[in-house]
Design an enzyme around this catalytic site. Sequence first.
Site, short mmCIF file in Angstrom:
data_model
loop_
_atom_site.label_atom_id
_atom_site.label_comp_id
_atom_site.label_asym_id
_atom_site.label_seq_id
_atom_site.Cartn_x
_atom_site.Cartn_y
_atom_site.Cartn_z
N ARG A 1 46.91 67.58 109.31
CA ARG A 1 47.28 67.92 107.93
C ARG A 1 47.57 66.60 107.21
O ARG A 1 48.46 65.87 107.63
CB ARG A 1 48.53 68.80 107.91
CG ARG A 1 48.34 70.18 108.51
CD ARG A 1 49.64 70.97 108.45
NE ARG A 1 49.45 72.37 108.74
CZ ARG A 1 49.68 72.92 109.94
NH1 ARG A 1 50.08 72.18 110.95
NH2 ARG A 1 49.50 74.21 110.12
N ASN B 1 47.69 81.29 109.67
CA ASN B 1 48.93 81.36 108.89
C ASN B 1 48.66 81.91 107.49
O ASN B 1 49.28 82.88 107.06
CB ASN B 1 49.56 79.97 108.75
CG ASN B 1 49.78 79.31 110.08
OD1 ASN B 1 49.90 79.99 111.09
ND2 ASN B 1 49.80 77.99 110.11
N ASP B 2 47.72 81.27 106.80
CA ASP B 2 47.39 81.77 105.47
C ASP B 2 46.59 83.06 105.55
O ASP B 2 46.81 83.98 104.77
CB ASP B 2 46.61 80.70 104.68
CG ASP B 2 47.55 79.69 104.04
OD1 ASP B 2 48.60 80.11 103.52
OD2 ASP B 2 47.26 78.49 104.08
N HIS C 1 55.70 75.38 105.95
CA HIS C 1 55.17 74.09 106.40
C HIS C 1 56.21 73.21 107.09
O HIS C 1 55.92 72.56 108.08
CB HIS C 1 54.58 73.33 105.21
CG HIS C 1 53.14 73.64 105.02
ND1 HIS C 1 52.67 74.34 103.94
CD2 HIS C 1 52.06 73.39 105.79
CE1 HIS C 1 51.37 74.50 104.07
NE2 HIS C 1 50.97 73.92 105.17
N CYS D 1 43.42 77.40 114.62
CA CYS D 1 44.40 76.31 114.52
C CYS D 1 45.70 76.76 113.84
O CYS D 1 46.60 75.96 113.64
CB CYS D 1 43.81 75.10 113.79
SG CYS D 1 43.44 75.45 112.07
N GLU E 1 40.70 80.73 106.12
CA GLU E 1 42.08 81.19 105.94
C GLU E 1 42.23 82.09 104.72
O GLU E 1 43.35 82.40 104.33
CB GLU E 1 43.03 79.98 105.87
CG GLU E 1 42.64 78.93 104.87
CD GLU E 1 43.54 77.72 104.86
OE1 GLU E 1 44.63 77.75 105.45
OE2 GLU E 1 43.16 76.73 104.23
N ARG F 1 54.21 84.22 103.65
CA ARG F 1 54.64 83.70 104.95
C ARG F 1 56.02 83.07 104.91
O ARG F 1 56.62 82.80 105.94
CB ARG F 1 53.60 82.71 105.49
CG ARG F 1 53.46 81.46 104.65
CD ARG F 1 52.16 80.71 104.93
NE ARG F 1 52.33 79.56 105.78
CZ ARG F 1 51.41 78.65 105.99
NH1 ARG F 1 50.22 78.74 105.41
NH2 ARG F 1 51.62 77.63 106.77
N ARG G 1 41.92 67.70 107.97
CA ARG G 1 41.82 68.63 106.85
C ARG G 1 42.06 67.87 105.55
O ARG G 1 43.03 67.12 105.44
CB ARG G 1 42.87 69.72 106.99
CG ARG G 1 42.86 70.64 105.79
CD ARG G 1 43.87 71.73 105.92
NE ARG G 1 45.21 71.27 105.67
CZ ARG G 1 46.27 72.05 105.81
NH1 ARG G 1 46.13 73.28 106.23
NH2 ARG G 1 47.48 71.59 105.53
C1 PEP Z 1 46.76 78.03 108.28
O1 PEP Z 1 46.89 78.49 107.13
O2 PEP Z 1 46.70 78.72 109.31
C2 PEP Z 1 46.65 76.58 108.47
C3 PEP Z 1 46.28 76.05 109.59
O3 PEP Z 1 47.02 75.81 107.43
P1 PEP Z 1 48.55 75.59 106.95
O4 PEP Z 1 49.46 76.22 107.94
O5 PEP Z 1 48.70 74.12 106.84
O6 PEP Z 1 48.53 76.28 105.62
MG MG Z 2 46.63 77.13 105.40
#
Ligand code: PEP
Ligand code: MG
Length: 565
Positions: free
Chosen positions: A297, A455-456, A190, A503, A432, A466, A333
């Site tokens: 976020r 990402n998740d 993050h 996203c 996600e 990650r 979100r």
């Molecule tokens: C993701 O997981 O792709 C996402 C957009 O949320 P974050 O990166 O804040 O976990």
């Molecule tokens: Mg996420």
Amino acid sequence: MKVLQGIPASGGIAIGSVSRQELGFAEKIPHYEAADPQAELSRLDEACRRAKEQLEDFYRRSLQLVAEKNSMIFQIHIAMLQDEEYLGEIRAEITDHRTNAEYAVSLAAKKFYDLFSKLDDAYMRARCTDVVDVSNHLLYCLDPSLNAALRPLQSGAVIAVSDLMPSHVVQADRRHTLAFLSRTGTRDAHASILLRDAEIPAVVGLGDDFLQIENGCDVIVDGFTGEVILQPDEATCAEYWQRLQETRARRKESRQFRKGPSVTKDGRRIAVCANISNPSDVESVLRSGADGIGLFRTEYLYMSSSAEPSEEQQFQAYKSVLERMEARRVVVRTLDLGEEPVRPYFNLEPGSNPAMGYRAIRFSLDRSDLFLTQLRALLRASVYGRLAIMFPIVTSQEEIVLARHLVERAREELTGKGIPVSDKIEIGVLIETPSAAVISDLLAPHADFFSIGTNDLTQYILAADRKNPYISHIYNPRHPAVLRMIKLTVDNARSAGIWTAVCGESASDPALTNFYLSIGVEQLSVAPAAVLELRRTIQSVSLENPAQLIEQFLAGRTDLTGKGP
Ligand code: PEP
Ligand code: MG
């Protein structure tokens, strides 16, 4: 001259000197019996004087940057520093128990923190943060090794901090922060995402090499390649000055892509939006000419305060973003503190595997008091722009149904009091988790849109943390398993007639743009700094023969090397 190699976390070049910051002193506050309490009181007075000078300087500098109203916080801190009750508490501890000044300050901070955090009045509750801030200033002035927050920078510097936390990015003085370096961290953590949002160059995950970075040494940071050059020679400096100018020129050149829609060669229009983490990021979104905000976020609100943010504080933050984005859509979100160190006011243990733990919508549904506060703030702000609300880490239909039910409850509470709420708010799901992707046909009827959080999604599909640099070669958003899940989600959304976005970070991977557009993704949301490049890529894409292209991606037959940006 020495070249270290880390993980490029946020693009850009920085040339400057290092401000090394040792943070996280909480357990290190010295505690001993003061031989001479009078001398301790004098040390305290001297620290108060220096802290006041520092705060006055903050105030002056802040006036040059932001409105007077927003600079007032430093005046409040100065007043607190002179508050007789607060100082009296510290002095009494020193004289009555012969406690050393540092420990006495930490005891008073804790006492006032607890006191404020229990107050009903939201404004007063929020003063907890100020007590901590002011006390940290005092501790720092008593002993410079006790610096919990980023040390204030007097001029431009590259901040080197062992464990880079999202809260550091939120707190960073953007006027003077040239770049960040850290020992731990990965590109998709993050903190790195926040840095890209804020357009601050960064190299993370330097490992033990980090220890070689000394305070004050000259450094070049290449946030594109991950190189960190210590004590660069003249020729290298000259080369990087040149590259710095080129980067600036390229950014300037990209500005021609600011205006006008993002349209593919064959005429398909795509919404290119930006991800933000803080209302102050809206400036860079507006500069980029993005079509909207695809991911706001909201964790920053919770991370930058030492007490739960009040409805009013949240309302002001959401309202300011919606107002400034005018008619453009803003997807907010709801809270996903997830893997961050959980704030003391939540009284939570992070669990042994926080990524799969008590986070996001699970936490919000369980703590409906807190969730309703956020929802009321959002609904109140909805009349100031075009709001969409999105729920993170959803795994079942029930979660959306319950969350939507709470949205309705918040709406009734407000309208019952005569407070207006927009009736055009869209409700979406952040896809996600693999479960959400697999049952996206079942989720779609409950949603107005899907936004795919790659990402998740990538870390859960590939069982690859990650944030873990040892397996970063496995964590791959281009993996066909990830792309198949995305295709399935988009197909289900299209069948249900709802729109889809991506996203996660891979939305800015130019090697995937063609794939995303071919399967029917309608919106891509990326860091503000990546908006113009993405628009440029979209204009070069032609979506003829998509079936063949999709087939190649899903079969892993494309010549993609590496894992993307
Ligand atoms: C993701 O997981 O792709 C996402 C957009 O949320 P974050 O990166 O804040 O976990
Ligand atoms: Mg996420």
